[in-house]
Design a protein around this motif. Sequence first.
Motif, mmCIF file in Angstrom:
data_model
loop_
_atom_site.group_PDB
_atom_site.id
_atom_site.type_symbol
_atom_site.label_atom_id
_atom_site.label_comp_id
_atom_site.label_asym_id
_atom_site.label_seq_id
_atom_site.Cartn_x
_atom_site.Cartn_y
_atom_site.Cartn_z
ATOM 1 N N TYR A 65 25.964 -37.230 -5.243
ATOM 2 C CA TYR A 65 27.384 -37.030 -4.933
ATOM 3 C C TYR A 65 27.587 -35.784 -4.086
ATOM 4 C CZ TYR A 65 32.396 -36.367 -5.617
ATOM 5 O OH TYR A 65 33.739 -36.190 -5.409
ATOM 6 N N GLY A 66 26.911 -34.689 -4.471
ATOM 7 C CA GLY A 66 27.036 -33.470 -3.687
ATOM 8 C C GLY A 66 26.525 -33.624 -2.267
ATOM 9 N N LYS A 67 25.431 -34.371 -2.109
ATOM 10 C CA LYS A 67 24.889 -34.579 -0.763
ATOM 11 C C LYS A 67 25.852 -35.383 0.100
ATOM 12 C CE LYS A 67 19.999 -34.387 -2.087
ATOM 13 N NZ LYS A 67 18.733 -35.137 -2.197
ATOM 14 N N VAL A 68 26.452 -36.433 -0.477
ATOM 15 C CA VAL A 68 27.406 -37.245 0.284
ATOM 16 C C VAL A 68 28.587 -36.390 0.712
ATOM 17 C CG1 VAL A 68 29.033 -39.167 0.136
ATOM 18 C CG2 VAL A 68 26.720 -39.420 -0.783
ATOM 19 N N GLN A 69 29.083 -35.574 -0.186
ATOM 20 C CA GLN A 69 30.197 -34.690 0.168
ATOM 21 C C GLN A 69 29.840 -33.765 1.325
ATOM 22 O OE1 GLN A 69 31.443 -32.710 -3.520
ATOM 23 N NE2 GLN A 69 33.466 -33.597 -3.228
ATOM 24 N N ASP A 70 28.694 -33.128 1.230
ATOM 25 C CA ASP A 70 28.279 -32.181 2.270
ATOM 26 C C ASP A 70 28.107 -32.877 3.617
ATOM 27 O OD1 ASP A 70 28.314 -30.201 0.389
ATOM 28 O OD2 ASP A 70 26.143 -30.256 0.012
ATOM 29 N N VAL A 71 27.469 -34.046 3.604
ATOM 30 C CA VAL A 71 27.218 -34.763 4.868
ATOM 31 C C VAL A 71 28.519 -35.235 5.484
ATOM 32 C CG1 VAL A 71 26.186 -36.824 5.878
ATOM 33 C CG2 VAL A 71 24.870 -35.434 4.269
ATOM 34 N N VAL A 72 29.449 -35.764 4.693
ATOM 35 C CA VAL A 72 30.729 -36.228 5.234
ATOM 36 C C VAL A 72 31.519 -35.061 5.808
ATOM 37 C CG1 VAL A 72 32.950 -37.266 4.638
ATOM 38 C CG2 VAL A 72 30.837 -38.269 3.779
ATOM 39 N N ASP A 73 31.512 -33.903 5.128
ATOM 40 C CA ASP A 73 32.187 -32.721 5.673
ATOM 41 C C ASP A 73 31.567 -32.315 7.006
ATOM 42 O OD1 ASP A 73 33.855 -32.635 3.507
ATOM 43 O OD2 ASP A 73 32.699 -31.109 2.427
ATOM 44 N N SER A 74 30.245 -32.323 7.072
ATOM 45 C CA SER A 74 29.572 -31.985 8.319
ATOM 46 C C SER A 74 29.871 -33.007 9.408
ATOM 47 C CB SER A 74 28.058 -31.888 8.078
ATOM 48 O OG SER A 74 27.376 -31.593 9.271
ATOM 49 N N TYR A 75 29.956 -34.295 9.047
ATOM 50 C CA TYR A 75 30.264 -35.363 10.007
ATOM 51 C C TYR A 75 31.673 -35.182 10.575
ATOM 52 C CZ TYR A 75 31.079 -40.123 11.736
ATOM 53 O OH TYR A 75 31.387 -41.210 12.511
#
Length: 425
Positions: free
Chosen positions: A153-163
């Motif tokens: 979940y944390g990885k998805v959040q970080d990647v979407v924010d970066s995207y």
Amino acid sequence: MRSEGRPSQGIRSNMVWRIATRDLLSTLRDRRTLSATILMPLILIPALSLGLPLLLGSFIGGQQQERQKVGVVGTLPQELRTALEQDEKVNGKTVRAGVTLVSVKDPTQAVQSGDVEAAIQAPTALPTRAGEGSAALEVYAKLSSLRAQAGAYGKVQDVVDSYNRTLTLDRLEGLGLGADTLTPVTIKSIDASPAQEQRSGQLAFLIPFLMLQFILSGGMATAIDATAGEKERGTLESLLVSPVRRAEVVTGKLLATTITALTSACFSVVGFVISGLVAAMFVNNRDGLGAEITSSMGGQLTLTPGGTLGMLGLAASAALIISAVLIAIGIYARSFKEAQTYIAPLTLVIVLPAVMLQFADFLTLNTAVYAVPLFGSMVSILNIVKGAAQADQILLAILANLIGAALLSLLALRSFGREEVIFRN
């Protein structure tokens, strides 16, 4: 058997030491007491102050470097899929692994069954450029799970924010604007804490708590054995009918209890020093999130010469007042077990204020706090660990302990002078 008629010239130091040595030898014969006084501080303190941050750092760092399965419902833009699956590396070392995307039909069922640790449900089409509208990307996960928060979940959040930031920066670049357009004012955090407080870590409040706890546990066995234990064995009667003054008996037993309590306190300090050295070695030899957590939470105990003297003075005075409490309670009890029952609540007297120390930043501490026996010592020890101690506060805390110890010693002496208390078993 009363001894009030004996001369009361003064306390003879040689007699006090003979009584103290007698009680100390009795303590040394008990291996369980030696374990509680020496081994337990050396084992438990590193385990709590170093093992807990290491465990947490290894857990979170391990989740970051492990690939998790993430379910997908719908179609994701290729750039977002690539960002989710790509590993993040620093100096050729993977600091955060990507995720493995798998197709699922029911995201809730997939997460609950454990087939995936998180699931993404995308709308018909996600925007591929900033300014084309917005869409909600639903992410399913067990949000109360630390494993999910640190992992998928944390990885998805970080990647979407970066995207999102990448799409926004591309749009700004097309308009001839730079990245600083989004953040005209930035914050640069500078830790203004003293260097010693920065090194002490977030678990610094454990140091006064564990130190006083081991003082209590270290002196408990000697105090109970020298009072209630002797009453059970019948040896206290023979001691009191011998040519020795009651004040010498109390002082000798108080001295023996204080020595064992201080021994436990000294080994607790050694345990903290060992924890700090091991933590420093771990942080220096390991990179990544685990080392960062260990450094910020575990910390290191570094003391100046003045801080060391202050710590010793506080520990000695705390050991003295705790020993006086133990002697006063022990002589009143009828038996060894009854004394243990009376002394058990004393743990709460130490635990509850010590727990409050972790919220010390929210408390307004005035000078009167340091005049409270034991609690003033805890606050002073915490200040020493953080490098914010003041000499007058330390002296006030020591004085409060000494006054409390004197009053409790007089109470114990009065109990020793009452036959209905000595022979009440």
